[in-house]
Design an enzyme around this catalytic site. Structure first.
Site, mmCIF file in Angstrom:
data_model
loop_
_atom_site.group_PDB
_atom_site.id
_atom_site.type_symbol
_atom_site.label_atom_id
_atom_site.label_comp_id
_atom_site.label_asym_id
_atom_site.label_seq_id
_atom_site.Cartn_x
_atom_site.Cartn_y
_atom_site.Cartn_z
ATOM 1 N N SER A 191 0.516 -27.551 -23.404
ATOM 2 C CA SER A 191 0.308 -27.708 -21.956
ATOM 3 C C SER A 191 0.974 -28.979 -21.445
ATOM 4 C CB SER A 191 -1.193 -27.748 -21.640
ATOM 5 O OG SER A 191 -1.826 -28.779 -22.363
ATOM 6 N N ASN B 227 -12.431 -32.426 -24.255
ATOM 7 C CA ASN B 227 -13.126 -31.602 -23.253
ATOM 8 C C ASN B 227 -13.682 -32.442 -22.106
ATOM 9 O OD1 ASN B 227 -12.458 -29.593 -24.988
ATOM 10 N ND2 ASN B 227 -14.551 -29.141 -25.670
ATOM 11 N N THR C 213 -5.238 -10.818 23.239
ATOM 12 C CA THR C 213 -6.130 -10.154 22.286
ATOM 13 C C THR C 213 -5.441 -8.830 21.963
ATOM 14 O OG1 THR C 213 -7.407 -8.951 23.937
ATOM 15 C CG2 THR C 213 -8.223 -11.142 23.350
ATOM 16 N N HIS C 214 -5.571 -8.376 20.744
ATOM 17 C CA HIS C 214 -4.884 -7.154 20.286
ATOM 18 C C HIS C 214 -3.370 -7.252 20.504
ATOM 19 C CE1 HIS C 214 -8.931 -5.323 20.339
ATOM 20 N NE2 HIS C 214 -9.052 -5.976 21.484
ATOM 21 N N SER D 105 22.321 -16.719 10.194
ATOM 22 C CA SER D 105 22.553 -15.524 9.387
ATOM 23 C C SER D 105 23.959 -15.603 8.822
ATOM 24 C CB SER D 105 22.408 -14.292 10.271
ATOM 25 O OG SER D 105 23.075 -13.195 9.689
ATOM 26 N N LYS E 257 22.425 -15.447 15.338
ATOM 27 C CA LYS E 257 21.042 -15.599 14.895
ATOM 28 C C LYS E 257 20.608 -17.058 14.700
ATOM 29 C CE LYS E 257 18.461 -12.729 13.813
ATOM 30 N NZ LYS E 257 18.393 -11.888 12.626
ATOM 31 N N ASN F 218 17.130 -18.193 12.958
ATOM 32 C CA ASN F 218 15.930 -17.592 12.374
ATOM 33 C C ASN F 218 14.847 -18.631 12.061
ATOM 34 O OD1 ASN F 218 17.129 -15.026 12.367
ATOM 35 N ND2 ASN F 218 18.131 -15.433 10.400
ATOM 36 N N GLU G 12 8.418 -18.613 8.467
ATOM 37 C CA GLU G 12 8.209 -17.437 7.605
ATOM 38 C C GLU G 12 7.818 -17.877 6.194
ATOM 39 O OE1 GLU G 12 11.281 -14.150 9.219
ATOM 40 O OE2 GLU G 12 12.119 -16.119 8.885
ATOM 41 N N TYR H 47 -16.559 -24.898 -23.288
ATOM 42 C CA TYR H 47 -15.106 -24.921 -23.165
ATOM 43 C C TYR H 47 -14.481 -23.748 -23.914
ATOM 44 C CZ TYR H 47 -10.241 -26.274 -23.387
ATOM 45 O OH TYR H 47 -8.874 -26.264 -23.276
ATOM 46 N N GLN I 87 -7.391 -24.119 -20.194
ATOM 47 C CA GLN I 87 -6.162 -24.899 -20.091
ATOM 48 C C GLN I 87 -5.266 -24.364 -18.960
ATOM 49 O OE1 GLN I 87 -4.095 -26.540 -23.609
ATOM 50 N NE2 GLN I 87 -2.538 -25.025 -23.174
ATOM 51 N N LYS J 80 -4.749 -25.532 -14.768
ATOM 52 C CA LYS J 80 -3.983 -26.583 -14.085
ATOM 53 C C LYS J 80 -2.809 -26.074 -13.243
ATOM 54 C CE LYS J 80 -5.622 -29.343 -17.702
ATOM 55 N NZ LYS J 80 -6.105 -28.067 -18.282
HETATM 56 N N1 ARG Z 1 -5.185 -29.253 -23.092
HETATM 57 C C1 ARG Z 1 -6.549 -28.861 -23.105
HETATM 58 C C2 ARG Z 1 -6.930 -28.273 -21.744
HETATM 59 O O1 ARG Z 1 -6.348 -28.625 -20.798
HETATM 60 C C3 ARG Z 1 -7.434 -30.034 -23.386
HETATM 61 C C4 ARG Z 1 -8.761 -29.657 -23.954
HETATM 62 C C5 ARG Z 1 -8.567 -29.170 -25.314
HETATM 63 N N2 ARG Z 1 -9.822 -28.907 -25.937
HETATM 64 C C6 ARG Z 1 -9.931 -28.123 -27.016
HETATM 65 N N3 ARG Z 1 -11.097 -27.940 -27.485
HETATM 66 N N4 ARG Z 1 -8.881 -27.547 -27.553
HETATM 67 O O2 ARG Z 1 -7.799 -27.449 -21.629
#
Ligand code: ARG
Length: 467
Positions: free
Chosen positions: A28, A114, A159-160, A287, A293, A295, A300, A327, A332, A335
């Site tokens: 990650s 964790n 409206t509408h 365009s 044009k 645009n 959009e 966990y 992971q 993110k």
């Molecule tokens: N890179 C992991 C995550 O973002 C960190 C936590 C990892 N924990 C584990 N028990 N493998 O979730």
């Protein structure tokens, strides 16, 4: 160094390192390196706390802090070489630090990735909310500045998507200002929710070591407005809860939806069919084929990107649903959607700020559209109500007038007094005053209405809120 020795942070029970495919699949660091500065901050606070409770000596803590400071400048300058085989941001930092500073072998005492990642993310959310707030404030300012200029420009409200009643452009824009102002409140609530420190929850069940959770939380700024330290209250919840991720991405989704609706209004308004507005050239494109044009691509894209952010929220909701405590590695994947939601929201807000600041209303087109007297048919109903006619009857009577005008192929306001008195005896010569747009708006000065004084006071109210 071989791959298996690089996995030393958890490699003790393993005789073989992970397959190259597994490394690529499970890493990650390509995206969570974004958390690096929060991770360093977290390690600084954690090691300072370990020293306070006697787990680290002062010289060990100082060696770790010096190492962390060097890493900070290398990461900030982009020199630091991230290594995919070390999985994530936490292990990259710890491994390099320990190679340089042997004392750092004690850094992970009473801590797990964790609770570490949960803390990093909460620090990230607190900072991200501040960024969102300034971008929202900039859009709100642009809307208020534009509202200031457009108080005497009237357009039909719809409206509408059918012309309904006249409003000032300012009143229309202030509707979006209200939305953005609620977004600010929503983001502040997310920031408050993020403000609880999970550090010390360990992997799942805390630690037997005599740590001081409040001390590390305090150092990291997990403190409420009254100065009370805030630490999470259940270790299992703290390492598996992703509510803040959801709340944050929901707040971004609502921002996206608000911007998308504004974008849609502007796209309609700049079409030849409406012709109400000229969007700034630096946010429009041409365009490759049709030379005439211009645009509204920026708007959009704002509309399109809002769908992407709603998708980020959907990703998170689906990921968390049904996960057993605590966990699980699925988490992971929490993110990328969060980072994407932030980036797309920020850039969309910036673009909307640019477009709203640079747009120019096309006054004669607006005047032409608002000149249709039928837009004030409801005001004629009110005229009869003021003369004692029950609303339902009045509505029916004006309906009959509209039909009569249509039959005579003339605008509603050009029916003669004789014509209208033929339909109802309450009409007097002043009935035509109902068709004066300015007067119509001046008669709407209650809170939230498009009356000119009320619009002014709403602009002032929102400016005060901005501070
Ligand atoms: N890179 C992991 C995550 O973002 C960190 C936590 C990892 N924990 C584990 N028990 N493998 O979730």
């Amino acid at each position: 160094m071989s791959k298996s020795s690089k996995q030393a942070t958890w490699g003790g029970r393993f005789s073989k390192g992970p397959a190259e495919l597994m490394l690529r699949f499970s890493e990650s660091v390509s995206f969570d390196q974004r958390l690096a500065l929060f991770d360093l901050q977290c390690s600084e606070a954690h090691s300072a706390m370990l020293e306070e409770v006697g787990i680290l000596s002062t010289s060990e803590k100082e060696a770790i802090h010096a190492g962390l400071a060097t890493l900070r400048s290398e990461i900030e300058s982009g020199e630091f070489a991230w290594d995919m085989s070390l999985e994530d941001v936490h292990m990259n930092i710890e491994q390099v630090l320990t190679e340089r500073v042997p004392e750092a072998a004690k850094l992970h005492t009473a801590r797990s990735r964790n609770d570490q990642v949960a803390t990093d993310m909460r620090l990230f959310f607190k900072a991200a909310c501040t960024e969102l707030q300034s971008a929202l404030e900039a859009v709100l300012t642009a809307l208020l500045d534009q509202a200031e200029k457009t108080q005497q420009i009237y357009i039909p409200g719809y409206t509408h998507l059918q012309r309904a009643q006249p409003v000032s452009v300012a009143h229309h824009l202030l509707a979006y200002a209200e939305m953005i102002s609620r977004d600010l409140t929503r983001v502040a609530a997310v920031q408050d929710q993020a403000n609880w420190c999970p550090l010390g929850s360990g992997a799942i069940a805390g630690t037997t070591l005599p740590i001081d959770r409040e001390s590390s939380a305090q150092k990291l700024g997990f403190v409420d407005q009254d100065g009370n330290v805030r630490v999470t209250q259940n270790s299992m919840d703290a390492v598996s809860d992703r509510d803040v991720h959801l709340d944050f991405t929901y707040a971004c989704s609502v921002i996206g939806i608000h911007l998308s609706r504004l974008a849609e209004d502007l796209i309609l308004w700049c079409s030849s069919e409406f012709g109400f507005v000229d969007l700034p050239q630096n946010f429009c494109t041409g365009s490759s084929l049709m030379p005439q044009k211009k645009n509204p691509d920026a708007m959009e894209l704002v509309r399109g990107k809002s769908g992407r952010v709603v998708g980020d929220l959907q990703t998170l909701l689906t990921m968390v649903k049904g996960l057993p405590l605590t966990y699980n590695r699925d988490l992971q994947e929490d993110k990328p959607p969060v980072f994407d939601a932030l980036e797309q929201s920020l850039i969309s807000l910036q673009v909307v700020e640019g477009v709203v600041s640079g747009m120019e209303m096309i006054q004669d087109k607006c005047a032409e559209a608002v000149a249709d007297p039928a837009l004030l048919a409801t005001d004629v109903v009110d005229y009869l109500v003021q003369k004692g006619v029950p609303f339902r009857n009045a509505h029916h009577i004006i309906g009959a007038l509209v039909a009569l005008a249509e039959e005579k192929s003339m605008p509603l306001n050009e029916l003669s007094l004789q014509d209208v008195q033929g339909v109802d005896e309450h009409f007097e010569a002043d009935w035509v005053d109902c068709f004066d747009v300015v007067k119509a708006l001046e008669s709407r000065e209650k809170i939230g209405m498009p009356g000119p004084n009320e619009v002014k006071s709403q602009i002032a109210r929102l400016r005060r809120k901005l501070g």
